[in-house]
Structure formats: structure tokens, C-alpha cells
Design an enzyme around this catalytic site. Structure first.
Site, PDB file in Angstrom:
ATOM      1  N   GLY A   1       0.825  -1.204   0.000  1.00 21.47           N
ATOM      2  CA  GLY A   1       0.000   0.000   0.000  1.00 21.47           C
ATOM      3  C   GLY A   1       0.852   1.244   0.000  1.00 21.47           C
ATOM      4  O   GLY A   1       1.568   1.497  -0.935  1.00 21.47           O
ATOM      5  N   CYS A   2       0.808   2.010   1.066  1.00 22.80           N
ATOM      6  CA  CYS A   2       1.621   3.208   1.302  1.00 22.80           C
ATOM      7  C   CYS A   2       1.054   4.490   0.693  1.00 22.80           C
ATOM      8  O   CYS A   2       0.409   4.479  -0.336  1.00 22.80           O
ATOM      9  CB  CYS A   2       3.062   3.057   0.838  1.00 22.80           C
ATOM     10  SG  CYS A   2       4.062   1.990   1.856  1.00 22.80           S
ATOM     11  N   ALA A   3       1.344   5.576   1.373  1.00 23.56           N
ATOM     12  CA  ALA A   3       0.923   6.900   0.922  1.00 23.56           C
ATOM     13  C   ALA A   3       2.085   7.862   1.076  1.00 23.56           C
ATOM     14  O   ALA A   3       2.850   7.764   2.028  1.00 23.56           O
ATOM     15  CB  ALA A   3      -0.246   7.391   1.774  1.00 23.56           C
TER      16      ALA A   3
ATOM     17  N   ARG B   1      -4.357   3.685   2.951  1.00 25.31           N
ATOM     18  CA  ARG B   1      -3.129   3.276   2.266  1.00 25.31           C
ATOM     19  C   ARG B   1      -2.085   2.782   3.271  1.00 25.31           C
ATOM     20  O   ARG B   1      -1.073   2.219   2.873  1.00 25.31           O
ATOM     21  CB  ARG B   1      -2.543   4.436   1.465  1.00 25.31           C
ATOM     22  CG  ARG B   1      -3.483   4.969   0.402  1.00 25.31           C
ATOM     23  CD  ARG B   1      -2.821   6.062  -0.412  1.00 25.31           C
ATOM     24  NE  ARG B   1      -1.900   5.514  -1.379  1.00 25.31           N
ATOM     25  CZ  ARG B   1      -2.199   5.248  -2.650  1.00 25.31           C
ATOM     26  NH1 ARG B   1      -3.407   5.492  -3.091  1.00 25.31           N
ATOM     27  NH2 ARG B   1      -1.300   4.750  -3.460  1.00 25.31           N
TER      28      ARG B   1
ATOM     29  N   GLY C   1       2.907   7.334   4.872  1.00 26.47           N
ATOM     30  CA  GLY C   1       2.109   6.382   5.633  1.00 26.47           C
ATOM     31  C   GLY C   1       2.484   5.005   5.145  1.00 26.47           C
ATOM     32  O   GLY C   1       2.516   4.762   3.945  1.00 26.47           O
TER      33      GLY C   1
END
Lengths: 363, 239
Positions: A12-14, A41, A183
Site C-alpha cells: 500500500g503506502c501513501a 493506504r 504512511g
């Protein structure tokens, strides 16, 4: 803690960033808020921020942010630092205790001035001397982790959701001309404090959404040049690649982008002869530094930032500009939190760097 | 019903929308995901910036966005219409198998990736502006039209359009002969019959976004189709 190979967590990740081209200061509140609509995310296993221009009163000193596992390792580290640095100031990094962030290590910052005699003895320029100190601590002092080590900047990261991490570190009380945010939704590797983003060396910081397929090839190459990947997250290697190519090899930011997100040979073949020659040179000489797999990153540095997608653009990233500010984020909604009425939100091409620099003398 | 989305999480917003009667207006939308996912029998107007996977698995509802949409609009949608008065992000219409996605502005990378058609199901995507790379990647069926209005001097599509295409039809309103297509596809200048095929959709598009149909119909289009009824045979057997 489980290490790589023992654990796998889906991806995911942001990321987000904001910078004022005129060097105007912004509190950390807005970048923290920008992470809220991208909550999904992340999975609560990492969040972090880098702020530039946040220590004007100590801007001539290297600001070392540290995690220590215990007091004794902190003492050992201080002892080591005192051999070659004057510790101008040392203090715990102020935090706000909140239920969402627990199990914190000892979090400290030191403002350091390298002793001229030590630097001269080592026959190194000062920045290289400081970089080697960081590597030495991360490799040799077990339980001590240098979180950031640049001048007039700092990294604040933790295990938790980014909006909670921002609250924890009281980022609303800092003012900077540039902020980046991350994130985390860890892939393959464990979520721990040192493994959260941003990853930093000197004033270079990286926040990264993606997964590096070429990690080991990149790591093997960069470890031949005095770097050591110790933090168990693939992103770390992009930080060292950036430092190596920009600081040691003297490449421009555009050239850095052409190395890590090199165009396909078929795309290079269509360029003008001059450009073709340059791109061919960069792909050939630094072939081991091509970063494959999906990524969107923001590289922060003193006086600017660069946002970049992998050449296939397998991660989302949008950019917008209003007045003196430029915004970058994984999602448009994050930009609209920071600037609701922004116009012309656009998505750069894969491999097309977006480089923003603060006017000279304004940071 | 009008919903002010300001304080709503994804879940709350979508629960509320599901419980609404047929007409729903969402104001101040900011990143909430999965709006209208799987819905049928509703008309949903979104004011603001809807989050990822808007209209995923859409099953007959109409969705109008006044603003830009993010990634994966209409992922695997089955039926219904999504009209976007703005741009859309990456992977719009991912694997959609029916219904329509019309975008006034530009689309990101991988628009229409792996769209497919079956019997009466024919997905249609029209992009008013330009598209990023990998337009119609792995296209298996359906129609994609890119109109190239207001491209700011940029190419109507990025690199590698129609890579892995083995079904469906792509229309590009351009005379640019420098676009590099893979060897598995054929291109030709649109004939009257080709245009006839997309006419009802173009008319609908012009009506929705207030465009001049005449100008669009008088233009030249490049039509892209797979170059064999059995492209995999070429890829794996004859190589």
C-alpha cells in the site's frame, strides 16, 4: 522481531509533500492533515515526516535525530560522538503521549559540530565525515539508529498511522519551508520504528510508495561505496543511491532520475542524438542503480525536493501548484486537504521528475 | 438526498448512500473510496474529489462527478454510466465488462486495461482529452475512444498503447502517424462504418459535456484492432 523472509504483508503506502518556492514557513499541521484521507493506504505499522528549515537557531549544526534501545547504548553513542564532535545541544525530542503510539524507543536529538581537527585528520570533506559517522553508528553500535543527520532539518517517524505520528511528535509546533510525509503499509519486511519512512542521510530524505524488485542488485552495488543497508526496509537503498549520485558523483537531479527510472531502450532510441547519448551513458555506467518495480518517491533535500514515479508508473502520484507552493501526493484528495481550491492537478509521466527548488537565499 | 461528506469515513458514506432513495448528491467529497460500488438503480452526483475505486463493480447506477476522479474508476464494472467532469487517474475502467465511462478531461496511465466484452455486454470508454501510457493494455473487448481535445500540445496517448491487445477496438482522434503500436495490432483510418459504430456514444458524450458533435465527426480517427483472431498463436507458437 521477524525479519525479511519470515513475514510478508501486502502492499500500500501513501506519500505527500509540500514546499514553498519562496521559502515561506508552514507549520507541520497541514502535511499531517493531508494524510487523513489516505488513511487506508497505511496499516498502522509506520508513519513519518521530514521537515526542512525547522531548526533556524541551530542551522549551522548537523541535527542528529536518534532512536536508542536503552540508556546504556545512548551513553556509548554519546561517548563515540564526543571523540570527533562538539555536542552543541542535546535534548529529548518533545512528544505528546497518545494511546495510538506506544513502545517508543528513547528519542533524542543532538546538534553537532564536527571537530575541525578530526575532519582534517580523516582527510575527508565535512559532509563525507558526517556520513561516515552515521554509517558507523548504524552498523556498529547495536541499538542506536540515526534517524536523520542533516542541517536545519529533521525526520520524525514511528510505528503508527501517520496522522497519529504527526500528533505524537507535535509537528504543529514546528515551522518549515518544505515537508514530506509517509504512511506505511509494509511489504515483506517488519514494521518497526527504524524501518518507517523517511529514510535519511545528511539532508537527503526519501519517502517511498512501492516495492523495489531490484533491491539486492542495488544494495550490492551501493555497499561497495561505503554504504550499508541496516534498517530492513528496501527504501533505505534509494536514500544511499541519491546521496552517492548527487553528492559523490555530482549528477544533477534530472540525471539521478534518468538512472533510477531509466527509460526503456526503445524509448531512448527515439530521443535526439545528444539526449540518446546521455541516457545511454547513464544507463550503462549506473546499470546496477536502475530501480525496478513500482514506486513513487519524494526526495527531500536542503532547498528543494524531487518527486518521481517508476518508468512504468505503477504507483499513483499527482502534483499541483498554487502561488508559491507546490504539492505532491499519492492522491488528489490529500492535496485538496492542504489547498482546497488548487487548480490543474496533474499526474507526471512515469520517470518524469518534478523538481522544485526554493529561491536561492530564501532558505 | 444531499449528503455533506465532510465528516464521513468511506464506510459511513457508502452505508448512507446505500440506504438512500434513488437520487443522491454527495457534497464536499474528499477522498472517500468505493463510492457507488456495486450499486444499481440510483443516480449519484459527487461534488468534490471521490477516492479510489469509484463505481467499482457498478451494476447499473449512474454516477456523475463534478471534479476529478482518482485511480481505478469503474474497476470491473458490469453496467451503468460514470460521467466525469474533470480528469481521471490511473487504471480507469480496469477490467470493466459493461457500461460506460465518459471523461471530459484526461485519463492517467492504463486507461481501459483489460476491458472485455461478452454477448450483449459491451463496455465503452470515451476520454475527451489525452491518455497516459499503456492505453487499452491487454484489451480483450469493448470500445475505447480518445478524442484528444485540449491536449496542451502533448501527444494524444503516451507510450506503448494497446500492448497485449487481443480484442476490442480503440479509436484515436488524431492524424499523428508517429504513435508506436505493438506488432500484434493493426491500425487503419476510420471508415464510415467504424464511425457509425461509435456514433451513438459520441452523441451521448457531446450531450453530457456540451461538445460540438459536428467537429468531432468530421475529424480523422485511427482505429486500432488486434491483427489476428488468435494473437496468442502468433505470440507463442509462431515465434
Amino acid at each position: 522481531m521477524q525479519s525479511e523472509g519470515q513475514i510478508r504483508i501486502p502492499s500500500g503506502c501513501a506519500i505527500a509533500a509540500v514546499i514553498s518556492k519562496e521559502g515561506n514557513k508552514m507549520s507541520g499541521k497541514s502535511i499531517v492533515d493531508s494524510m487523513v484521507p489516505m488513511h487506508e493506504r497505511s496499516n498502522g505499522l509506520g508513519g513519518g515526516f521530514a521537515g526542512y528549515g525547522i531548526y533556524p537557531e541551530y542551522k549551522d549544526f548537523y541535527a542528529f535525530h536518534f532512536f536508542f534501545d536503552n540508556r546504556s547504548v545512548q551513553k556509548d553513542t554519546e561517548q563515540y560522538l564526543k571523540e570527533s564532535y562538539e555536542i552543541v545541544k542535546s535534548q529529548p525530542i518533545p512528544v505528546r503521549k497518545i494511546p495510538a503510539i506506544v513502545d517508543e524507543p528513547i528519542i533524542y536529538r543532538y546538534f553537532l559540530a564536527p571537530l575541525k581537527s578530526s575532519v582534517a585528520n580523516a582527510q575527508l570533506d565535512e559532509r563525507e565525515f558526517v556520513a561516515r559517522t552515521v554509517m558507523h553508528i548504524n552498523i556498529n553500535i547495536k541499538g542506536a539508529y540515526v534517524v536523520s543527520s542533516g542541517k536545519n532539518m529533521g525526520v520524525f517517524k514511528a510505528v503508527g498511522f501517520p496522522e497519529d505520528v504527526g500528533k505524537f511528535y507535535r509537528l504543529d509546533e514546528y515551522e518549515g519551508y518544505s515537508w514530506t510525509a509517509h504512511g506505511r503499509y509494509p511489504t515483506n519486511t517488519p514494521g518497526w520504528w527504524g524501518g518507517a519512512h523517511p529514510f535519511a542521510l545528511l539532508d537527503y530524505t526519501i519517502v517511498h510508495n512501492g516495492e523495489i524488485s531490484s533491491y539486492d542488485a542495488n544494495r550490492r552495488f551501493i555497499e561497495m561505496y561505503g554504504y550499508k543497508c541496516t534498517l530492513q526496509t528496501d527504501t533505505e537503498v534509494i536514500t544511499y543511491i541519491s546521496d552517492y549520485l548527487l553528492r559523490k558523483q555530482g549528477l544533477t537531479l534530472d540525471e539521478l532520475a534518468s538512472v533510477i527510472a531509466a527509460p526503456f531502450w526503445s524509448t531512448i532510441a527515439k530521443k535526439s542524438p545528444e539526449e540518446r547519448a546521455k541516457l545511454t551513458y547513464l544507463r550503462t555506467v549506473y546499470s546496477s542503480l536502475l530501480v525496478t518495480g513500482p514506486f513513487s518517491i519524494v526526495l527531500g533535500f536542503e532547498g528543494g525536493l524531487m518527486a518521481l514515479n517508476d518508468r512504468l508508473k505503477l504507483r499513483s502520484m499527482v502534483v499541483a501548484e498554487k502561488d508559491d507552493k507546490v504539492y505532491v501526493a499519492s492522491e488528489e484528495a490529500a492535496i485538496r486537504v492542504m489547498c482546497p481550491d488548487v487548480k490543474d492537478v496533474y499526474a507526471p509521466e512515469g520517470g518524469e521528475p518534478v523538481i522544485v527548488k526554493v529561491e536561492e537565499g530564501k532558505y | 438526498m444531499i449528503i455533506d461528506a465532510t465528516q464521513y469515513t468511506n464506510e459511513d458514506l457508502n452505508d448512507t448512500v446505500r440506504q438512500c432513495a434513488s437520487q443522491v448528491q454527495i457534497d464536499n467529497c474528499l477522498g472517500q473510496r468505493f463510492i457507488a460500488a456495486g450499486l444499481s438503480g440510483k443516480e449519484i452526483v459527487v461534488n468534490g474529489t471521490p477516492g479510489n475505486a469509484l463505481g467499482a463493480y457498478l451494476n447499473g447506477a449512474d454516477v456523475v462527478v463534478n471534479g476529478n476522479a482518482q485511480d481505478a474508476v469503474g474497476d470491473t464494472m458490469n453496467e451503468g454510466r460514470i460521467f466525469i467532469h474533470g480528469n481521471t487517474g490511473d487504471a480507469a475502467g480496469y477490467a470493466m465488462r459493461g457500461g460506460k465511462i465518459y471523461v471530459d478531461g484526461n485519463a492517467g496511465y492504463r486507461a481501459g486495461i483489460h476491458m472485455k466484452a461478452y454477448k450483449q455486454k459491451l463496455p465503452v470508454m470515451i476520454i475527451g482529452g489525452r491518455c497516459g501510457s499503456f492505453l487499452g493494455e491487454y484489451l480483450a473487448g469493448g470500445i475505447i475512444v480518445v478524442l484528444g481535445m485540449n491536449t496542451d500540445g502533448k501527444k494524444i496517448v503516451g507510450n506503448f498503447p494497446c500492448t497485449g491487445m487481443h480484442g476490442g477496438k480503440v479509436f484515436l482522434r488524431t492524424t499523428d502517424n508517429s504513435i508506436d503500436f505493438p506488432s500484434q495490432v493493426n491500425t487503419h483510418k476510420a471508415t464510415k462504418e467504424d464511425i457509425q459504430e461509435i456514433l451513438p456514444y459520441l452523441e451521448e458524450f457531446c450531450k453530457v459535456f456540451g461538445k460540438d458533435k459536428k467537429a468531432l465527426l468530421e475529424s480523422e480517427y485511427i482505429v486500432v484492432t488486434p491483427n489476428s483472431a488468435n494473437p496468442y498463436k502468433q505470440m507463442y507458437v509462431e515465434n
